[in-house]
Structures are given as C-alpha cells and as structure tokens.
Design an enzyme around this catalytic site. Structure first.
Site, PDB file in Angstrom:
ATOM      1  N   SER A 197       0.832  -1.207   0.000  1.00 43.73           N
ATOM      2  CA  SER A 197       0.000   0.000   0.000  1.00 43.73           C
ATOM      3  C   SER A 197       0.866   1.256   0.000  1.00 43.73           C
ATOM      4  O   SER A 197       0.596   2.212  -0.734  1.00 43.73           O
ATOM      5  CB  SER A 197      -0.918   0.007   1.222  1.00 43.73           C
ATOM      6  OG  SER A 197      -1.831  -1.068   1.191  1.00 43.73           O
ATOM      7  N   ARG A 252       1.094   8.277   5.829  1.00 36.21           N
ATOM      8  CA  ARG A 252       0.310   7.495   6.785  1.00 36.21           C
ATOM      9  C   ARG A 252      -1.148   7.946   6.785  1.00 36.21           C
ATOM     10  O   ARG A 252      -2.070   7.129   6.908  1.00 36.21           O
ATOM     11  CB  ARG A 252       0.896   7.622   8.195  1.00 36.21           C
ATOM     12  CG  ARG A 252       2.309   7.136   8.393  1.00 36.21           C
ATOM     13  CD  ARG A 252       2.468   5.632   8.330  1.00 36.21           C
ATOM     14  NE  ARG A 252       1.666   4.902   9.269  1.00 36.21           N
ATOM     15  CZ  ARG A 252       2.001   3.705   9.785  1.00 36.21           C
ATOM     16  NH1 ARG A 252       3.158   3.158   9.439  1.00 36.21           N
ATOM     17  NH2 ARG A 252       1.209   3.074  10.602  1.00 36.21           N
ATOM     18  N   HIS A 258      -2.769   6.682   3.658  1.00 34.70           N
ATOM     19  CA  HIS A 258      -3.026   5.247   3.854  1.00 34.70           C
ATOM     20  C   HIS A 258      -4.267   5.029   4.712  1.00 34.70           C
ATOM     21  O   HIS A 258      -5.056   4.110   4.472  1.00 34.70           O
ATOM     22  CB  HIS A 258      -1.800   4.605   4.512  1.00 34.70           C
ATOM     23  CG  HIS A 258      -1.939   3.140   4.772  1.00 34.70           C
ATOM     24  ND1 HIS A 258      -2.180   2.619   6.021  1.00 34.70           N
ATOM     25  CD2 HIS A 258      -1.892   2.078   3.928  1.00 34.70           C
ATOM     26  CE1 HIS A 258      -2.254   1.304   5.953  1.00 34.70           C
ATOM     27  NE2 HIS A 258      -2.084   0.948   4.691  1.00 34.70           N
TER      28      HIS A 258
END
Length: 454
Positions: free
Chosen positions: A255, A278, A281
């Site tokens: 990812s 992050r 994500h």
C-alpha cells in the site's frame, strides 16, 4: 451439415485430428484455393473441391449452404482457427440471416497468434488482445478506437492483416498511437509465414519497428509494459514471481509503495511527508497531502522521544485504541487517556468543562512532559495550547486533529502560534481520532522512511 474447419498455420503437423477427420469425411470441400495444397493428402478422391479467391468469402458461404441443403457433408476450410478472423463468422451469419435449419459446427484450429505465441516463448503469458488492421469491412475510426483502448489497457497485442499493397499506412498509424502509451523499448515480433518453409521471425522494439518489413503473410506481436526479451524469446510475466501480498505486513508495504508511486508533487520535509503518507493510507485520499502541517523536525523529535519510552496523552479512547500496540510494547511507551477518570469527571462537573477538556487538564498535571494527541475535542486542544502559551506547561509536543465545526478552526490557529513546542495538525475542519493516531504511528515508524524512496 456444415463444418467450418481451421487448418492451422500451414504445416500438416499443425492440423489437429478433429480437423483431419472432418476433411476426410467431407463430400464437398470449399475454401481459398491456396489452402488446398495443405489438405490434398486428406481429401477423399470422390469429394468435390471448390476453390475461390481471397475476396470471395460470402460466395464460399453461399456455396456451402447450397450443398448442405442438398444433404451433403460440407467442409469450409480456412487457415489458423476458423473462428478467428476466418470463415466461421460469415457462414453462421448467413445461416442465421436466412433462418435455416442447418447444423453448423466449428472445428478448431491453431490460430496465427497462438502459433506466434508459442514460437516466441511466452509473450501471451498475461492479458492479450488481437486487432485486425483491415479496414475493408470495418471503419478505420472503429479500428483506431480499439487500438487506443488496447494501448492504454497495456494488453499484449496480436495484429492480423497488418499490411498489404493497398493497405500500407495502417501499421504506421498504429505504431504512432502505441508510442503515446508504451515505452519505445517495448518488444515487438514480426512473424512471417508461420508453420511454413518460408517461416521467419524478427524481434525488434516498438520504436525500431520498420513497417516496410511487414507483409500480408505476417502477424505482428507487441508486448506489454512488462514483456522482456531473453535468448530470442519474448516473456510476459504472469505474476508468479511477484504475487499479490497476503500477509498484513506485505499488504501494508504494498500500500505504501502504491501511495509513493502516485503521490502528488509536494515540498514537505521527509518526516512530514511520511506522516502525510500514513494519513493517505488511513483515508485512501491523496488530498491529505495538502492538509498536513508540522513544525520543523517535529516527527523526527517525536520518534526519538517515543522510542526512548515517552508518554502519550490522548483526549479520547479512540485515539488511544488507534495507536499500534506493537509499537508501544516495543518501546515501552505509555498511552494515557483520562477521559473517564473519576478525578477528571469531578473537574468537569465543578469547572463546567467538557470531559475531554477536564481529562487533558488533569493529564497536564500528571504528565507535563508527554506528547499530547488530540483527535476529537477542540476544547481539549485549546486547553493544552493555552497552558503552553501561558508558560505553565512544556510538553514533548502536540498533535492537533480535532474534527467538526465548533471551535475546530480556532483551536488549530492557537496551535500554530506556538514557537518552541513541536506540533503537527490536520488543517481546516478535517481530522479525527484515526488521523491523530496515524500521526503518532508515523512518528513511531519514521525509521521506515530509510527503506523507501521519497
């Protein structure tokens, strides 16, 4: 009955047993006269053989129907596979158009692109398509749309009817289109007279493809973005050596790579960029790269603080739950949330504060050096920033990600005023507990940046 039979590319060894038997049993055999040389040894001596020219496909179908209606066993022959750019289509179409009660059967053969695929090794290892460049019966605009779709879709492509004396420009037009979407180094093969004594295969590249080397007896094969050349073979990987990730760690790493491959241009510092990744994500939204703000080296400082066993204070339990336990256990980091603490509840009651604000106020007394992480309550962020601004508190840092409409903007503007306290925030009304936790997890994992190309 009519059997439409594919004879393969030419050599007798490429004719499958079903086709051999069909020809042997036929009382009438119809086809392009050039093809009869490949089955002369199979045709029954009493069979009627009717040879026609290349342009007489419809007439061949009509003759086949005439003889079949008389009860004869009819075979219509063609090269390659009868159902691929061959006679099956027109025979079935004619029978259907006349609503005839005739049995029609297609006997498969080895098509030119399948033969080319085998001769080249493994070019057809992944998704592929075939396109005929003949515009005799299909408008060029339709062919052009199909070319663009195949090029954009990254299909391995087999080209039928790539060139003739009168159709000399279409292949160059296709090449120009493909070069808009494919690397010039993409492998290409020109396969001539497959299965015949004159067989010749030339391996080149898309950029170097000389359309003048191609003739009407050629099939042209174009690789996809992964096709490569090795020992005169063209190989298109299926993915066996690059299988999809299935463990949690593999999925997460894949990812992050996907995000890195598609991340918009930005000027973020490396540690802040990692925090943005992050958040992307967490949300699946690349726009979050525009909503991350942090003071210089904030995440770098917090990484050192947390890996040395620092304390984290959160305003709500959802933030506490979102911080990855494996990280806190690894570094001995304590995560505190006093939202439901009895003393905090008493403070909220006596001072007319929200529970979140009271919990943070109490935590500031007990853990003044902690990293304060606010993911829900703007009142909690205001409380902690006011204490820092007044000089009564010096925390390791503040993460401000409250979400909503009341006091949210105001709380973040306060946070921006801090000069000596590391901070990070989610801009505007965006944020939430999951993003607050994502920023903490970014600080924990900052060492992973060294493994990525940012």
């Amino acid at each position: 009955m009519i059997k439409v039979v594919g004879l393969g590319p030419g050599h007798k060894d490429y004719i499958i047993p079903m086709a051999t038997e069909a020809v042997k049993q036929a009382s009438v055999v119809i086809g392009y006269h050039y093809y009869f040389q490949f089955i002369a040894h199979l045709v029954h001596p009493d069979a009627l053989c009717i040879g026609k020219e290349l342009s007489e496909e419809e007439r061949r179908a009509d003759i086949a129907i005439e003889h079949a209606l008389k009860g004869e066993s009819v075979v219509v022959i063609g090269s390659g596979d009868a159902s691929v750019y061959a006679m099956a289509s027109i025979v079935y179409q004619k029978v259907a158009a006349q609503k005839l009660n005739l049995v029609v059967e297609t006997v498969p053969g080895i098509s030119a692109f399948i033969t080319a695929g085998s001769k080249l090794g493994a070019i057809l290892g992944h998704d592929f398509c075939c396109i005929s460049l003949s515009d005799l019966m299909t408008p060029w605009t339709t062919i052009e749309n199909r070319i663009k779709a195949a090029a954009m879709g990254d299909f391995v492509t087999g080209l039928y009817n790539p060139k003739s004396k009168k159709r000399y420009w279409q292949l160059q037009a296709l090449k120009n289109i493909y070069l808009q979407y494919r690397d010039g180094k993409t492998p290409v093969a020109i396969c001539k007279q497959l299965g015949r004594p004159e067989e010749a295969i030339t391996i080149t590249t898309l950029a170097a493809l000389d359309v003048e080397e191609v003739d009407m007896f050629s099939v042209v094969m174009i690789g996809n973005s992964q096709t490569f050349t090795y020992q005169n073979n063209l190989i298109t990987p299926r993915g066996y050596l690059n299988r999809k990730p299935h463990t949690g760690q593999e999925i997460q790493e894949a990812s992050f790579k996907e995000i890195l491959d598609n991340i918009p241009k930005n000027n973020l510092a490396t540690d802040t960029l990692w925090a943005a990744i992050r958040c992307i994500h967490t949300s699946g939204d690349f726009d979050y790269i525009n909503y991350i703000e942090a003071s210089d080296n904030a995440f770098t400082q917090w990484h050192e603080y947390l890996k040395n066993g620092g304390t984290i204070v959160t305003d709500v339990t959802m933030v506490q739950s979102g911080i990855t336990r494996a990280y806190t256990q690894k570094y001995g980091t304590k995560v505190v949330c006093l939202l439901n603490d009895e003393e905090a509840l008493e403070i909220a009651k006596n001072e007319n504060l929200t529970r979140s604000q009271a919990g943070i106020k109490l935590a500031a007394k007990k853990y003044p050096k902690a990293l304060f992480v606010i993911g829900n309550a703007p009142t909690a962020l205001i409380e902690i920033v006011d204490q820092v601004y007044e000089g009564t508190l010096q925390p390791a840092g503040i993460i401000g990600a409250p979400v909503g409409f009341i006091n949210v903007i105001e709380s973040k503007e306060r946070l921006r005023m801090l000069k000596d306290t590391p901070y990070a925030l989610i801009k505007e009304r965006r944020g939430g507990s999951n993003f607050a936790a994502a920023l903490v997890n970014a600080a924990f994992t900052l060492n992973e940046v060294r493994q990525l190309t940012l």
